[in-house]
Scaffold this motif. Structure first.
Motif, short mmCIF file in Angstrom:
data_model
loop_
_atom_site.label_atom_id
_atom_site.label_comp_id
_atom_site.label_asym_id
_atom_site.label_seq_id
_atom_site.Cartn_x
_atom_site.Cartn_y
_atom_site.Cartn_z
N ALA A 56 4.08 1.89 2.58
CA ALA A 56 5.43 2.45 2.39
C ALA A 56 5.34 3.69 1.53
O ALA A 56 4.72 3.67 0.47
CB ALA A 56 6.35 1.42 1.75
N GLY A 57 5.94 4.77 2.02
CA GLY A 57 5.99 6.02 1.26
C GLY A 57 7.35 6.17 0.62
O GLY A 57 7.52 5.97 -0.59
N GLY B 161 8.47 3.61 8.18
CA GLY B 161 9.84 3.10 8.14
C GLY B 161 9.98 1.75 7.46
O GLY B 161 10.94 1.02 7.74
N ILE B 162 9.05 1.42 6.56
CA ILE B 162 9.13 0.13 5.88
C ILE B 162 10.12 0.22 4.71
O ILE B 162 9.99 1.07 3.83
CB ILE B 162 7.73 -0.34 5.39
CG1 ILE B 162 6.80 -0.60 6.59
CG2 ILE B 162 7.85 -1.58 4.51
CD1 ILE B 162 7.19 -1.74 7.51
N HIS C 125 -2.71 4.07 -0.15
CA HIS C 125 -2.78 4.53 1.24
C HIS C 125 -2.76 6.07 1.26
O HIS C 125 -1.84 6.70 0.74
CB HIS C 125 -1.59 3.98 2.03
CG HIS C 125 -1.63 4.26 3.50
ND1 HIS C 125 -2.37 3.50 4.39
CD2 HIS C 125 -1.02 5.21 4.24
CE1 HIS C 125 -2.20 3.97 5.61
NE2 HIS C 125 -1.40 5.02 5.55
N VAL C 126 -3.80 6.62 1.88
CA VAL C 126 -3.95 8.08 1.90
C VAL C 126 -3.87 8.56 3.36
O VAL C 126 -4.69 8.17 4.20
CB VAL C 126 -5.30 8.51 1.29
CG1 VAL C 126 -5.39 10.02 1.21
CG2 VAL C 126 -5.48 7.90 -0.11
N ALA D 46 0.85 -1.19 0.00
CA ALA D 46 0.00 0.00 0.00
C ALA D 46 0.89 1.24 0.00
O ALA D 46 1.26 1.74 1.07
CB ALA D 46 -0.92 -0.02 1.22
N PRO D 47 1.26 1.75 -1.17
CA PRO D 47 2.08 2.97 -1.20
C PRO D 47 1.35 4.14 -0.55
O PRO D 47 0.15 4.34 -0.80
CB PRO D 47 2.30 3.22 -2.70
CG PRO D 47 2.13 1.89 -3.34
CD PRO D 47 1.05 1.21 -2.53
N SER D 48 2.07 4.89 0.29
CA SER D 48 1.50 6.09 0.89
C SER D 48 1.78 7.26 -0.04
O SER D 48 2.95 7.62 -0.27
CB SER D 48 2.13 6.36 2.25
OG SER D 48 1.86 7.71 2.61
#
Ligand code: DX5
Ligand code: ZN
Length: 219
Positions: free
Chosen positions: A198-199, A179-180, A35-36, A8-10
């Protein structure tokens, strides 16, 4: 287990001037969820986006929108986020005042309900919420900013959440956020996580790197 993990990319780490295109790019690169991160400058020391922006972005994505609400109060805004196109709404008990009621309201709005715990909050906080949740999110940084370091002490908490989920026999997602990296992802998965937010690790290097970045997190 590793192959079943969802990424789930932030979009907090995306280019905010091109958010629609960024969502299309991460979906093409293999993202499972979007991911928002919604922040209010009150519950957390940062301000991001609200329902109007989510509504504008929704047609740009096909994958479910996983909306993490870091706002207090939260109840007056749940309907607006549901109408904007969120698929899952995740709320913090620390944001108060009545997390059980917030989860009931999310279910009533026809959305998946998530509960999220800050690093300083004990796992027992979810014990009386298990029947109301579709997702449990364990924060592995203090909420507010991308780019922070994974807090190791949360690994036993992920394991404890896994045990509680398995005891229900229900298919509750176990998500980790903060922090992933490819290294910490492995440890979170080993502890029982099924969804990785993960962003930084997804968006670093720009669009040409997104597919490789996402693949690296799957291990
Ligand atoms: C923090 C947010 C996270 C954050 C993750 O409050 O909930 O979703 O953007 O960013 P990274 O992956 O950079 O730690
Ligand atoms: Zn988040």
């Amino acid at each position: 287990m590793a192959s079943a993990v969802k990424i789930a990319p932030s979009i907090l780490s995306a280019d905010f001037a091109r958010l629609g295109a960024e969502i299309q790019a991460i979906e093409a690169a293999g993202a499972d969820l979007i991911h928002v991160d919604v922040m209010d400058g009150h519950f957390v020391p940062n301000i991001t986006i609200g329902p109007a922006v989510i509504k504008a972005l929704r047609p740009h994505g096909k994958k479910p929108f996983d909306v993490h609400l870091m706002i207090s109060p939260v109840d007056p805004y749940l309907e607006a986020f549901a109408d904007a196109g969120a698929d899952t709404l995740t709320v913090h008990p620390e944001a108060g005042p009545h997390v059980h009621r917030s989860l009931q309201q999310i279910r009533k709005l026809g959305k998946k309900a998530g509960v999220v715990l800050n690093p300083g909050t004990p796992i027992d906080e979810i014990d009386n919420l298990m029947d109301l949740v579709d997702l449990i999110l364990i924060m592995t940084v203090n909420p507010g900013f991308g780019g922070q370091s994974f807090i190791e002490s949360q690994l036993p908490k992920i394991e404890a959440a896994r045990k509680r989920i398995d005891a229900t026999g229900r298919d509750i997602a176990l998500e980790v956020d903060g922090g992933i990296t490819p290294q910490t992802a492995k440890r979170a998965i080993a502890a029982g996580a099924t969804v990785l937010v993960a962003g930084t690790a997804v968006f670093q290097g720009g669009p040409s790197q997104y597919a490789a970045n996402i693949a690296a997190l799957r291990g």
